[in-house]
Design a protein around this motif. Structure first.
Motif, mmCIF file in Angstrom:
data_model
loop_
_atom_site.group_PDB
_atom_site.id
_atom_site.type_symbol
_atom_site.label_atom_id
_atom_site.label_comp_id
_atom_site.label_asym_id
_atom_site.label_seq_id
_atom_site.Cartn_x
_atom_site.Cartn_y
_atom_site.Cartn_z
ATOM 1 N N UNK A 94 -8.671 -15.973 26.316
ATOM 2 C CA UNK A 94 -8.215 -16.144 27.697
ATOM 3 C C UNK A 94 -7.018 -15.239 27.946
ATOM 4 N N UNK A 95 -7.249 -14.196 28.730
ATOM 5 C CA UNK A 95 -6.291 -13.104 28.841
ATOM 6 C C UNK A 95 -4.922 -13.565 29.359
ATOM 7 N N UNK A 96 -4.931 -14.328 30.453
ATOM 8 C CA UNK A 96 -3.659 -14.723 31.053
ATOM 9 C C UNK A 96 -2.915 -15.729 30.186
ATOM 10 N N UNK A 97 -3.633 -16.565 29.447
ATOM 11 C CA UNK A 97 -2.973 -17.517 28.557
ATOM 12 C C UNK A 97 -2.263 -16.781 27.424
ATOM 13 N N UNK A 136 -16.970 -7.665 29.108
ATOM 14 C CA UNK A 136 -16.454 -6.350 29.516
ATOM 15 C C UNK A 136 -15.102 -6.488 30.211
ATOM 16 N N UNK A 137 -14.933 -7.539 31.015
ATOM 17 C CA UNK A 137 -13.646 -7.764 31.678
ATOM 18 C C UNK A 137 -12.541 -8.033 30.659
ATOM 19 N N UNK A 138 -12.871 -8.822 29.649
ATOM 20 C CA UNK A 138 -11.878 -9.105 28.617
ATOM 21 C C UNK A 138 -11.447 -7.817 27.921
ATOM 22 N N UNK A 139 -12.407 -6.983 27.566
ATOM 23 C CA UNK A 139 -12.066 -5.737 26.883
ATOM 24 C C UNK A 139 -11.242 -4.823 27.777
ATOM 25 N N UNK A 140 -11.587 -4.766 29.066
ATOM 26 C CA UNK A 140 -10.820 -3.946 30.009
ATOM 27 C C UNK A 140 -9.372 -4.403 30.052
ATOM 28 N N UNK A 141 -9.178 -5.698 30.102
ATOM 29 C CA UNK A 141 -7.818 -6.258 30.152
ATOM 30 C C UNK A 141 -7.046 -5.946 28.874
ATOM 31 N N UNK A 145 -10.413 -5.813 39.735
ATOM 32 C CA UNK A 145 -11.292 -5.323 38.676
ATOM 33 C C UNK A 145 -11.515 -6.356 37.579
ATOM 34 N N UNK A 146 -10.555 -7.262 37.389
ATOM 35 C CA UNK A 146 -10.647 -8.181 36.250
ATOM 36 C C UNK A 146 -10.852 -9.633 36.644
ATOM 37 N N UNK A 147 -10.617 -9.977 37.914
ATOM 38 C CA UNK A 147 -10.740 -11.374 38.318
ATOM 39 C C UNK A 147 -12.209 -11.797 38.335
ATOM 40 N N UNK A 148 -12.458 -13.069 38.066
ATOM 41 C CA UNK A 148 -13.799 -13.628 38.203
ATOM 42 C C UNK A 148 -14.099 -13.755 39.690
ATOM 43 N N UNK A 149 -14.937 -12.863 40.206
ATOM 44 C CA UNK A 149 -15.177 -12.818 41.650
ATOM 45 C C UNK A 149 -16.059 -13.958 42.140
ATOM 46 N N UNK A 150 -16.534 -14.776 41.224
ATOM 47 C CA UNK A 150 -17.298 -15.964 41.608
ATOM 48 C C UNK A 150 -16.396 -17.213 41.627
ATOM 49 N N UNK A 151 -15.171 -17.055 41.149
ATOM 50 C CA UNK A 151 -14.224 -18.171 41.122
ATOM 51 C C UNK A 151 -13.340 -18.081 42.358
ATOM 52 N N UNK A 152 -13.743 -18.805 43.406
ATOM 53 C CA UNK A 152 -13.042 -18.677 44.684
ATOM 54 C C UNK A 152 -11.589 -19.119 44.592
ATOM 55 N N UNK A 153 -11.284 -20.058 43.696
ATOM 56 C CA UNK A 153 -9.897 -20.525 43.578
ATOM 57 C C UNK A 153 -8.974 -19.407 43.111
ATOM 58 N N UNK A 192 -9.841 -11.040 21.514
ATOM 59 C CA UNK A 192 -11.019 -10.204 21.683
ATOM 60 C C UNK A 192 -12.004 -10.877 22.613
ATOM 61 N N UNK A 193 -13.094 -10.192 22.909
ATOM 62 C CA UNK A 193 -14.062 -10.733 23.864
ATOM 63 C C UNK A 193 -14.861 -11.890 23.290
ATOM 64 N N UNK A 194 -15.506 -12.619 24.159
ATOM 65 C CA UNK A 194 -16.340 -13.738 23.745
ATOM 66 C C UNK A 194 -17.466 -13.269 22.832
ATOM 67 N N UNK A 195 -17.770 -14.060 21.796
ATOM 68 C CA UNK A 195 -18.859 -13.744 20.896
ATOM 69 C C UNK A 195 -18.548 -12.725 19.823
#
Length: 300
Positions: A100-103, A267-272, A150-158, A9-12
């Motif tokens: 962590x969705x991908x994990x 919100x990204x976690x829930x979308x995933x 839609x789900x990637x962290x767009x601030x995480x350039x890696x 589930x989502x954080x918090x």
């Protein structure tokens, strides 16, 4: 039949206390599925299990790496599969919990075999990032793989760069490789998704951030500041405070940014997770731990 219960589930949302209660009821340990709690030295900002919680229930995959060590979902899959082989010798039931969705997907479905990126492409992407900036690369990712965008962290350039490297290497989307043919597991998977009223959830997130500040997040971030370039610290909570240390934002603004970015990640976690039809959802505003334990007991 062996069973793996996955509490997600989502954080918090309340995963920690629920997973502790479930683990205590069934007398089993908890496998952490939070990609940041794996690192040592950042317990407040990642809300890692406290020493008291780890005394209540044994935890695996917590604070096992130095923050400068490289780690990814494929490596997590291998480590957890080896761990499950051992745990299933002691019990027919295992428990994994996190957000962590991908994990989580890596353990439940397996990671697709990602190709090796050639050095010339990697260097080209580094050049483009330096010259064009992250916004330009994000726009390209949106065009080539809108679902992952839609789900990637767009601030995480890696993560953005890695997805584009895979897309240009394979000629297909990163999403298609990530959600390709699922590996067959020799155990049953019981997925439990947690949710709440959105307003209540956001209030919990805001309160959690305030509690982290009171617990010493500012001091923790100040100690970690010299290592801000590490990927492990490219994380909500630290990034905003690093900007405060730089003089870019006031402390109040940094804290508000942490709350806003945490809600956005929620919100990204829930979308995933909502795309996964195998998840049984429980609304923690209406349903309680006993009902969830009964649901698990009826299935094993």
């Amino acid at each position: 039949m062996k069973n793996l219960v996955v509490i997600l589930g989502p954080t918090g949302i309340g995963k920690t206390e629920l997973s502790l209660s479930v683990a205590e009821y069934f007398h089993i340990p908890i496998i952490n599925a939070d990609s940041r709690q794996i690192y040592r030295g950042m317990p407040i900002g990642t809300a890692a299990p406290t020493s008291e919680q780890q005394q209540r229930v044994k935890h695996y995959m917590v604070e096992m790496l130095d923050m400068n060590e490289y780690y990814n979902a494929s490596m997590y899959e291998e480590d957890v599969m080896r761990l499950l082989n051992k745990l299933f010798l002691e019990s027919d039931l295992a428990l994994m919990a996190g957000g962590s969705m991908m994990y989580i997907d890596a353990v439940c479905y397996g990671m697709g075999d990602l190709p090796t990126v050639k050095d010339d492409l990697r260097n080209e992407m580094k050049r483009r990032f330096a010259e064009e900036g992250l916004d330009s690369l994000c726009k390209e990712l949106q065009q080539l793989d809108p679902e992952y965008y839609d789900i990637v962290d767009k601030h995480n350039y890696r993560r953005v760069i890695h997805a584009l490297e895979i897309i240009h290497t394979t000629g297909t989307t990163f999403t298609s490789l990530r959600t390709g043919e699922k590996k067959k597991r020799d155990f049953n998977i019981i997925k439990i998704g947690l949710n709440r009223n959105r307003e209540v959830l956001y209030q919990r997130i805001n309160q959690r951030v305030d509690s982290m500040i009171e617990a010493g997040l500012l001091e923790e971030a100040r100690i970690l500041y010299p290592n801000r370039h590490l990927n492990a610290l490219n994380t909500v909570g630290y990034k905003e405070l690093f900007n405060y240390f730089d003089g870019t934002w006031s402390l109040d603004e940094a804290i508000e940014r942490i709350k806003g970015n945490t809600r956005r990640y929620c919100r990204k976690q829930l979308t995933w997770f909502k795309r996964d039809d195998s998840i049984k959802w429980f609304d923690l505003d209406r349903e309680n731990t006993k009902e969830i334990i009964k649901y698990i007991s009826d299935l094993i």
